[in-house]
Design a protein around this motif. Structure first.
Motif, short mmCIF file in Angstrom:
data_model
loop_
_atom_site.label_atom_id
_atom_site.label_comp_id
_atom_site.label_asym_id
_atom_site.label_seq_id
_atom_site.Cartn_x
_atom_site.Cartn_y
_atom_site.Cartn_z
N GLY A 45 6.31 2.47 3.52
CA GLY A 45 7.75 2.56 3.81
C GLY A 45 8.64 1.78 2.87
O GLY A 45 9.82 1.56 3.17
N CYS A 95 14.68 11.23 5.32
CA CYS A 95 14.16 11.15 3.95
C CYS A 95 14.10 12.54 3.33
O CYS A 95 14.51 12.75 2.19
N ALA A 154 0.86 -1.18 0.00
CA ALA A 154 0.00 0.00 0.00
C ALA A 154 0.90 1.23 0.00
O ALA A 154 2.05 1.16 0.42
N SER A 192 10.48 8.09 -5.39
CA SER A 192 11.00 9.07 -4.44
C SER A 192 12.46 8.84 -4.06
O SER A 192 13.00 9.56 -3.22
N THR A 247 11.66 3.94 1.60
CA THR A 247 12.57 4.18 2.72
C THR A 247 13.40 2.92 2.97
O THR A 247 14.62 2.98 3.14
N VAL A 305 14.89 1.70 13.33
CA VAL A 305 14.63 1.31 11.93
C VAL A 305 15.97 1.09 11.23
O VAL A 305 16.18 0.10 10.52
N GLY A 327 10.02 4.53 13.59
CA GLY A 327 11.26 5.28 13.89
C GLY A 327 11.01 6.75 14.18
O GLY A 327 11.96 7.52 14.33
N1 LIG Z 1 9.48 2.82 10.23
C1 LIG Z 1 9.21 4.09 9.98
N2 LIG Z 1 9.16 4.98 10.99
C2 LIG Z 1 8.90 6.27 10.76
N3 LIG Z 1 8.66 6.79 9.54
C3 LIG Z 1 8.70 5.96 8.49
C4 LIG Z 1 8.98 4.60 8.64
N4 LIG Z 1 8.97 4.03 7.41
C5 LIG Z 1 8.67 5.00 6.54
N5 LIG Z 1 8.50 6.18 7.18
C6 LIG Z 1 8.16 7.46 6.58
O1 LIG Z 1 6.95 7.28 5.87
C7 LIG Z 1 6.90 8.08 4.70
C8 LIG Z 1 6.53 7.20 3.49
O2 LIG Z 1 7.54 6.23 3.27
P1 LIG Z 1 7.93 5.69 1.84
O3 LIG Z 1 9.14 4.86 2.05
O4 LIG Z 1 8.02 6.77 0.84
O5 LIG Z 1 6.70 4.75 1.51
P2 LIG Z 1 6.33 3.99 0.17
O6 LIG Z 1 7.54 3.95 -0.69
O7 LIG Z 1 5.93 2.63 0.63
O8 LIG Z 1 5.19 4.73 -0.45
C9 LIG Z 1 8.26 8.72 4.57
O9 LIG Z 1 8.18 10.03 5.02
C10 LIG Z 1 9.14 7.93 5.52
O10 LIG Z 1 10.11 8.71 6.08
#
Ligand SMILES: Nc1ncnc2c1ncn2[C@@H]1O[C@H](COP(=O)(O)OP(=O)(O)O)[C@@H](O)[C@H]1O
Ligand SMILES: [Mg+2]
Length: 413
Positions: free
Chosen positions: A170, A375, A166, A204, A173, A390, A367
């Motif tokens: 994350g 990010c 979905a 991203s 990330t 994380v 995290g």
């Molecule tokens: N474990 C986590 N703890 C805190 N923030 C997170 C975590 N994993 C992802 N994020 C934050 O969530 C947001 C979306 O993450 P992203 O990696 O872009 O998701 P996706 O690629 O699945 O759409 C980003 O701002 C990222 O920093």
């Protein structure tokens, strides 16, 4: 065979070796060779010396075999010399005086690179030597290319897929930080790591690592069928010189701009050039998703504990089963997993896993703001939030992958 051999001094390696025992126009020939190659840069050799010289890898000079007699022992000795020179990979120039067409035909058939009558017509030998030089340069260049390829170590080419069931769970990330942690973990072994953002619309990775989106990415993706290593290299950005990154293009592209075969071609190029290739997948399932899944050695599927994630994971698994895709390479990760002290949360995790029929291999904690900040700043967690839970978990995963490689290499040796 009264001709005295003119020794042109021991300057090695010589550009040419000349077999001219008994050649009538010997003196005139040697003068000509002095003009062509320069005195000291060619050597007259006897047929007895030829074997040693052909066997010497330092000596790569061309071989001139000169003959002006139809006498069968001379013809056979010359034929033998041509054969040996060819076997040693030397280029042969056959220099002929007054020969019968039958003998000429016999010798030519042994395989000579060039042919010149001597002394008449004048200039013929000179031209033949010129052509021979060009051929030799080409040969040396081709050998150098092969030699360089030998030096270039063969890459492991392990593809690691990352998929979020979905939006926002994350995946990017995780992919970004995993690629960076692998790069840190394997830097001493000289391994090469790439991160490919296959979300051609809203990828991203460029933001998360603050690397430029190269113009060449668009060409790479829109003309992937004519792809080569140079085009691929031009499309890659670099994070701190240690991680090669294929970002999404500047302008959003439809995800179906690439055909499955083209995705396969991109992955093949990446496999040849890199040891680890992390691929960040878009959430939408495309006709080329299967390509990436099949090419991957491991495939991380991320979700969160909410109903939206659970339902999407259910559909994703059903799609894989319908396509009879093997599930063994799938590694399930729960992001923003409830902490150890959250008992109701833990029960919930168990229930979700059971209902999906999966096991979570990795639980990534929430995290907090640190993750989003890293990010947004465009830096991996290792650089700005080293002790974040994380980061620690992703670092452990990278260590596991690196250890597995070390084990496999040790076994292979
Ligand atoms: N474990 C986590 N703890 C805190 N923030 C997170 C975590 N994993 C992802 N994020 C934050 O969530 C947001 C979306 O993450 P992203 O990696 O872009 O998701 P996706 O690629 O699945 O759409 C980003 O701002 C990222 O920093
Ligand atoms: Mg993403």
């Amino acid at each position: 065979m009264a001709l005295s051999l003119k020794k042109s001094g021991p300057t090695t390696p010589a550009e040419a070796f000349v077999l001219a025992e008994g050649f009538g126009a010997g003196e005139a020939l040697f003068e000509e060779l002095d003009l062509e190659f320069g005195p000291g840069h060619w050597r007259a050799i006897s047929i007895e010396e030829a074997d040693d010289i052909f066997a010497d890898e330092e000596e790569t000079g061309v071989v001139l075999i000169c003959i002006d007699s139809d006498a069968s022992e001379i013809v056979e000795a010359s034929a033998e010399a041509i054969r040996k020179a060819n076997a040693a990979g030397r280029l042969v120039l056959l220099v002929v005086g007054d020969l019968s067409p039958r003998v000429m035909h016999r010798l030519m058939r042994e395989g000579v690179a060039e042919f010149a009558p001597f002394p008449e017509p004048s200039g013929a030998l000179q031209e033949a030597i010129g052509r021979l030089r060009v051929k030799r340069a080409e040969l040396l260049r081709a050998e150098a290319v092969v030699e360089n390829q030998k030096d270039e170590p063969k890459r492991l080419g392990r593809i690691i897929g990352v998929y979020g069931v979905a939006g926002g769970v994350g995946a990017s990330t995780f992919a970004t930080n995993l690629a960076w942690e692998i790069a840190l973990e394997t830097r001493k072994q000289g391994m090469k790591i790439a991160l490919l953002d296959f979300n051609f619309q809203y990828g991203s990775v460029a933001t998360y690592l603050d690397v430029p989106r190269r113009e060449a990415v668009y060409e790479l993706i829109s003309e992937a069928s004519t792809l080569d290593q140079t085009g691929f290299d031009q499309a890659l950005s670099s994070y701190q010189g240690r991680l090669s990154v294929l970002t999404a293009p500047r302008d959003a592209l439809p995800l179906d701009i690439v055909a499955p075969g083209e995705v396969g071609a991109i992955l093949n190029l990446a496999k040849e050039a890199f040891d680890f290739v992390v691929v960040d997948m878009p959430q939408a399932l495309m006709n080329w998703s299967e390509q990436v899944y099949s090419a991957s050695e491991v495939f991380y599927a991320l979700m969160e504990i909410d109903m939206r994630s659970a339902q999407n994971m259910f559909r994703f698994l059903r799609a894989l089963r319908a396509e009879e895709m093997p599930l063994e390479k799938m590694i399930f990760c729960l992001n923003r997993a409830p902490g150890l002290t959250d008992l109701t949360g833990k029960t919930r995790v168990k229930r979700v896993a059971e209902s999906l029929g999966i096991e979570f291999t990795h639980l990534l904690a929430d995290g907090g703001k640190q993750v989003m900040n890293a990010c947004d700043q465009g830096v991996p967690l290792a650089e700005v939030a080293k002790s974040n839970p994380v980061r620690k978990e992703i670092s452990r995963i990278a260590q596991g992958l690196a250890k597995e490689i070390a084990r496999k290499t040790a076994k292979a040796e």
